[in-house]
Design a protein around this motif. Structure first.
Motif, short mmCIF file in Angstrom:
data_model
loop_
_atom_site.label_atom_id
_atom_site.label_comp_id
_atom_site.label_asym_id
_atom_site.label_seq_id
_atom_site.Cartn_x
_atom_site.Cartn_y
_atom_site.Cartn_z
N ILE A 56 40.34 31.67 37.07
CA ILE A 56 39.56 32.75 37.68
C ILE A 56 39.28 33.78 36.59
CG2 ILE A 56 40.40 32.36 40.01
CD1 ILE A 56 42.31 34.70 39.67
N THR A 57 38.04 34.25 36.55
CA THR A 57 37.60 35.17 35.50
C THR A 57 37.05 36.43 36.13
OG1 THR A 57 37.01 33.29 34.09
CG2 THR A 57 36.10 35.44 33.50
N PRO A 58 37.65 37.60 35.83
CA PRO A 58 37.18 38.83 36.47
C PRO A 58 35.78 39.24 36.00
CG PRO A 58 38.82 39.32 34.77
CD PRO A 58 38.79 37.83 34.91
N ILE A 59 35.02 39.79 36.92
CA ILE A 59 33.71 40.37 36.62
C ILE A 59 33.80 41.89 36.74
CG2 ILE A 59 31.28 40.43 37.26
CD1 ILE A 59 31.68 37.58 38.41
N VAL A 60 34.24 42.36 37.91
CA VAL A 60 34.52 43.78 38.13
C VAL A 60 36.00 43.92 38.43
CG1 VAL A 60 34.06 45.80 39.57
CG2 VAL A 60 32.20 44.24 38.98
N ASP A 61 36.72 44.68 37.60
CA ASP A 61 38.18 44.77 37.76
C ASP A 61 38.68 46.20 37.84
OD1 ASP A 61 37.76 45.54 35.15
OD2 ASP A 61 39.00 43.96 34.26
N THR A 62 37.82 47.13 38.23
CA THR A 62 38.26 48.51 38.50
C THR A 62 37.72 48.93 39.86
OG1 THR A 62 36.32 49.41 37.33
CG2 THR A 62 38.35 49.14 36.06
N VAL A 63 38.54 49.73 40.58
CA VAL A 63 38.20 50.14 41.94
C VAL A 63 38.29 51.66 42.01
CG1 VAL A 63 38.79 49.91 44.38
CG2 VAL A 63 39.16 47.99 42.82
N PRO A 64 37.28 52.34 42.58
CA PRO A 64 37.35 53.80 42.71
C PRO A 64 38.30 54.22 43.81
CG PRO A 64 35.35 52.97 43.71
CD PRO A 64 36.00 51.79 43.04
N ALA A 65 38.51 55.52 43.94
CA ALA A 65 39.44 56.05 44.94
C ALA A 65 39.02 55.69 46.35
CB ALA A 65 39.54 57.56 44.79
N SER A 66 37.70 55.62 46.61
CA SER A 66 37.23 55.32 47.96
C SER A 66 37.32 53.85 48.30
CB SER A 66 35.77 55.79 48.10
OG SER A 66 34.96 55.14 47.12
N GLY A 67 37.79 53.04 47.37
CA GLY A 67 37.87 51.60 47.59
C GLY A 67 36.60 50.90 47.14
N GLY A 68 36.65 49.59 47.11
CA GLY A 68 35.48 48.83 46.68
C GLY A 68 35.86 47.39 46.40
N ASN A 69 34.93 46.66 45.82
CA ASN A 69 35.12 45.24 45.55
C ASN A 69 35.57 44.99 44.12
OD1 ASN A 69 34.23 43.92 48.03
ND2 ASN A 69 32.21 44.75 47.57
N ILE A 70 36.54 44.11 43.97
CA ILE A 70 36.68 43.42 42.70
C ILE A 70 35.92 42.11 42.84
CG2 ILE A 70 38.88 44.47 42.03
CD1 ILE A 70 40.21 41.79 42.93
N THR A 71 35.32 41.64 41.76
CA THR A 71 34.57 40.39 41.81
C THR A 71 35.03 39.49 40.67
OG1 THR A 71 32.76 41.33 40.51
CG2 THR A 71 32.56 41.42 42.90
N TYR A 72 34.85 38.20 40.86
CA TYR A 72 35.33 37.24 39.87
C TYR A 72 34.70 35.88 40.13
CZ TYR A 72 38.43 35.82 43.70
OH TYR A 72 38.93 35.41 44.91
N SER A 73 34.79 35.00 39.15
CA SER A 73 34.33 33.62 39.32
C SER A 73 35.53 32.69 39.37
CB SER A 73 33.40 33.22 38.16
OG SER A 73 34.10 33.26 36.92
N VAL A 74 35.32 31.50 39.92
CA VAL A 74 36.37 30.49 40.05
C VAL A 74 35.86 29.19 39.44
CG1 VAL A 74 37.84 29.18 41.63
CG2 VAL A 74 37.19 31.52 42.20
#
Length: 405
Positions: free
Chosen positions: A183-201
């Motif tokens: 699995i390879t991260p694409i977005v790996d930081t999340v703001p205080a209000s929450g959000g998505n991390i994204t990645y490929s498999v």
């Protein structure tokens, strides 16, 4: 008399050239099939009859195409030392490529042999030390034979009385895993209000047999070390020699999740026992909310081509909800997710700004869990659309999505 003197000088020069050569011809590395060694020029003692020792930091197993710097040490009670080395496979073909990493003390002899320079014959007080380079061959070559002949010279200027050694050291090819999960991260930081991390498999298997009923699931390890239950879960039939690539997976991290470093875990096997695992870390900056905070741990991703099903993921928040479409705005297609804590009738419709239904994503009974649907905008015009999820008496929610072409 003058002729005799000239002959004597030539003999001395010849003896010196043999003892401290600046050039060694190829083919004296104790390599099959001829197995010639430094004894071809240096004699008097049988091969390997001295008390010297040899050591190296050859790899325990070689990786295809990998480059190595290898340190060689010949220890003996001598004033000068030399060597010649090469690499061959078990059918006696040259394997990979040797190269010079220390031009002061080593040099190539032809294409596939490497040996000392004149300066390299006295690199230590009681023998020789050399660094050589080697690039390993392609995968499938098999075991490699490192062939080296070494000369421990007594420093008399002649070629007799020197100890000569020869070694064969077998280096196996590194075992290649017959299957793997990455699995390879694409977005790996999340703001205080929450959000998505994204990645490929990516999953591959080099085995000729299929694997039916394989589970893939994900969890998240919290900053305090606690691990969630499964957030995403699918069952798939993996065909022989498969190479499966899922370009975009998303995992929601809610606003109330604490700040810190997390680990996203992917697992494959027979739930709850994984056979393959991979992970990456991600971070959340703080705990907080804004006008539209993320409130759940919904996971989503399109495995439909692998599983043949639209049901993807598990929502541990266990609420009736229409989740944020991703991506949004979108070009061509976006994924719309609905979570149901129980089996229920679900209508999932898409309207244009005129109030006309342009897509019916689902109509009828849907099982409990998190379900993901594709809104295909290929035949739609650019602009604003409305997605409505209706569960009678439980849910009536609308969100805006924007199609950009």
């Amino acid at each position: 008399m003058r002729v005799m003197g000239l002959v004597l000088i030539l003999l001395l020069l010849a003896g010196g050239a043999h003892a401290y050569p600046n050039f060694v011809p190829s083919g004296y590395a104790y390599d099959p099939p001829d197995n010639d060694t430094c004894r071809n020029c240096h004699s008097s003692y049988p091969l390997n009859s001295g008390d010297g020792t040899f050591s190296s930091d050859l790899p325990d197993a070689w990786e295809p195409g990998e480059s190595y710097t290898i340190h060689l040490v010949l220890t003996d009670n001598v004033t000068r030392a030399g060597f010649q080395a090469t690499f061959k496979d078990m059918s006696n073909q040259f394997a990979g490529q040797v190269y010079v990493v220390d031009a002061q003390h080593t040099q190539l002899s032809g294409t596939y042999y490497i040996n000392q320079t004149s300066s390299g014959t006295y690199t230590s007080s009681n023998g020789g030390e050399w660094d050589i380079g080697w690039t390993a061959p392609a995968a499938g070559t098999g075991d490699i034979r490192f062939c080296i002949s070494a000369a421990a010279c007594n420093g008399t200027g002649g070629t007799s009385g020197d100890h000569i050694y020869g070694w064969h050291i077998i280096i196996p090819e590194a075992t290649q895993d017959p299957y793997g999960l990455t699995i390879t991260p694409i977005v790996d930081t999340v703001p205080a209000s929450g959000g998505n991390i994204t990645y490929s498999v990516e999953f591959f298997t080099d085995l000729p047999n299929p694997f039916n009923g394989v589970n893939y699931w994900t969890t998240v390890t919290m900053p305090d070390g606690a691990e969630t239950g499964r957030l995403f879960f699918i069952t798939a039939n993996i065909p022989p020699y498969a190479d499966i690539y899922i370009p975009l997976m998303a995992q929601e991290i809610p606003s109330y999740a604490p700040a810190g470093t997390y680990t996203h875990n992917a697992k494959m096997g027979n739930y709850p026992m994984p056979v393959l695992m991979d992970s990456f870390t991600f971070s959340k900056s703080a705990t907080g909310t804004d006008a539209e905070p993320v409130t759940s741990w919904t996971a989503r991703g399109d495995w439909a081509e692998v599983t043949g099903e639209e049901s993807q993921g598990v929502d541990i928040a266990a609420e009736f909800a229409l989740k944020a479409a991703y991506p949004n705005p979108f070009n061509a297609a976006t994924r719309v997710s609905v979570t149901l804590p129980e089996t229920a009738d679900l209508d999932l419709l898409v309207y244009n700004v005129m109030g006309e239904v342009v897509a019916d994503l689902h109509h009828g009974v849907q099982t409990a869990g998190a379900h993901s649907y594709t809104l295909d905008g290929t035949n739609l015009s650019s602009g604003l659309y409305f997605v409505q999820a209706i569960v009678p008496g439980k849910l009536n929610q609308i969100q805006k999505v924007t199609l950009l072409k």
